[in-house]
Motif scaffolding. Structure first.
Motif, PDB file in Angstrom:
ATOM      1  N   THR A  12       0.842  -1.195   0.000  1.00  0.00           N
ATOM      2  CA  THR A  12       0.000   0.000   0.000  1.00  0.00           C
ATOM      3  C   THR A  12       0.876   1.244   0.000  1.00  0.00           C
ATOM      4  N   LEU A  16       1.190   4.274  -2.977  1.00  0.00           N
ATOM      5  CA  LEU A  16       0.885   5.666  -2.692  1.00  0.00           C
ATOM      6  C   LEU A  16       2.050   6.608  -2.932  1.00  0.00           C
ATOM      7  N   PRO A  29     -10.861   7.896  -0.884  1.00  0.00           N
ATOM      8  CA  PRO A  29     -10.583   6.573  -1.419  1.00  0.00           C
ATOM      9  C   PRO A  29      -9.840   5.738  -0.390  1.00  0.00           C
ATOM     10  N   THR A  31      -7.620   1.726   0.004  1.00  0.00           N
ATOM     11  CA  THR A  31      -7.083   0.583  -0.712  1.00  0.00           C
ATOM     12  C   THR A  31      -7.639  -0.664  -0.047  1.00  0.00           C
ATOM     13  N   CYS A  44     -12.636   1.373  -9.475  1.00  0.00           N
ATOM     14  CA  CYS A  44     -11.261   1.211  -9.005  1.00  0.00           C
ATOM     15  C   CYS A  44     -10.245   1.757  -9.998  1.00  0.00           C
ATOM     16  N   PHE A  56      -6.992   1.818  -5.893  1.00  0.00           N
ATOM     17  CA  PHE A  56      -7.711   2.818  -5.123  1.00  0.00           C
ATOM     18  C   PHE A  56      -9.175   2.544  -5.414  1.00  0.00           C
TER      19      PHE A  56
END
Length: 123
Positions: A12, A16, A29, A31, A44, A56
């Motif tokens: 994750t 990002l 949003p 994950t 998504c 996302f």
């Protein structure tokens, strides 16, 4: 189980890096916990043109402004009840070309996501 949680957090974090998504405060949003999962009822976005990244995920109808999103991304509309997902060239869900409309089950790969300023989910 601890290893999976650590891997989820690490992946994750990687997803990002360099990406900033701004949305209305009530509809941020998130994950999902497992790779390549886009739950039923969601729209998504995946980094790259594969299903291998954490997407996302967006659930609530409305718009989501995107900033710092560039390069290749895959969009997937897994919404139900004929709800559409739009990629929009303007902020706040505006200037959404018909060729960027995704009906339920549709996928759209964008080579240059920098031109997309927002996404919109609507019924």
């Amino acid at each position: 189980m601890a290893f999976r949680k650590i891997m989820t957090i690490a992946l994750t974090s990687l997803a990002l890096v360099g990406t900033s998504l701004t949305t209305p405060a009530s509809a941020a949003p998130t994950t999902v916990d497992s790779l390549a999962e886009c739950p039923p009822g969601y729209g998504c976005l995946y980094k790259g043109w594969t299903w291998e990244s954490h997407p996302f995920v967006y659930f609530h109808y409305g718009y989501y402004n995107l900033t710092g999103v560039s390069g290749r991304w895959r969009s997937y509309n897994n919404q139900t009840d004929a709800a559409t997902m739009w990629l929009c060239a303007g902020l706040n869900g505006t200037n959404c070309p018909i060729e960027w409309e995704l009906d339920p089950g549709d996928t759209l790969d964008m080579d240059n996501m920098q031109v997309v300023k927002s996404i919109k989910l609507q019924r």
